[in-house]
Enzyme design. Structure first.
Site, short mmCIF file in Angstrom:
data_model
loop_
_atom_site.label_atom_id
_atom_site.label_comp_id
_atom_site.label_asym_id
_atom_site.label_seq_id
_atom_site.Cartn_x
_atom_site.Cartn_y
_atom_site.Cartn_z
CG ASP A 94 41.87 41.06 48.63
OD1 ASP A 94 43.08 41.16 48.39
OD2 ASP A 94 41.29 39.98 48.77
CD GLU A 95 46.34 40.08 52.20
OE1 GLU A 95 47.16 40.34 53.08
OE2 GLU A 95 46.48 39.16 51.38
#
Ligand SMILES: [Zn+2]
Ligand SMILES: [Zn+2]
Length: 114
Positions: A94-95
């Site tokens: 999710d980064e």
């Protein structure tokens, strides 16, 4: 350290048939050394992490340069203004992924910090 699930007494490890079993001195409850499984999975996780790191190093050093797109960016080492670039998902999914650059002139590799 392992406690008896039946009476809560500290169980004593005992070696039987090349295996460690835990025996409760109070109620006699016996259990296999379940901790061995935990150790195995922990080792597996470490191995995976390690190989991911190695993969990253391989990408950094042996990348097929001909297949890589180029961009205009200044090399911090030789000030050349063109570099190959590629993107690696180094952290959690999710980064945002990290962009790497490799100078087309001196071969210096660096990463873009966001
Ligand atoms: Zn017990
Ligand atoms: Zn350079």
């Amino acid at each position: 350290m392992k406690f008896c699930p039946r009476c809560g007494t500290l169980m004593a490890p005992r070696r039987e048939n090349e295996q460690v079993v835990y025996v409760c001195p109070k109620c006699g409850h016996r259990e296999g050394a379940a901790g061995a499984g935990d150790v195995a999975s922990r080792v597996l996780v470490t191995t995976i992490k390690h190989s991911e790191k190695e993969k990253l190093v391989v990408i950094e050093s042996n990348m097929e340069e001909k297949l890589l797109p180029k961009t205009r960016i200044q090399c911090p080492r030789c000030s050349h203004d063109e570099a190959y670039y590629w993107v690696v998902q180094t952290r959690r999914a999710d980064e945002p992924p990290t962009r790497f650059y490799k100078c087309t002139k001196c071969g210096h590799v660096w990463r873009e910090y966001d």
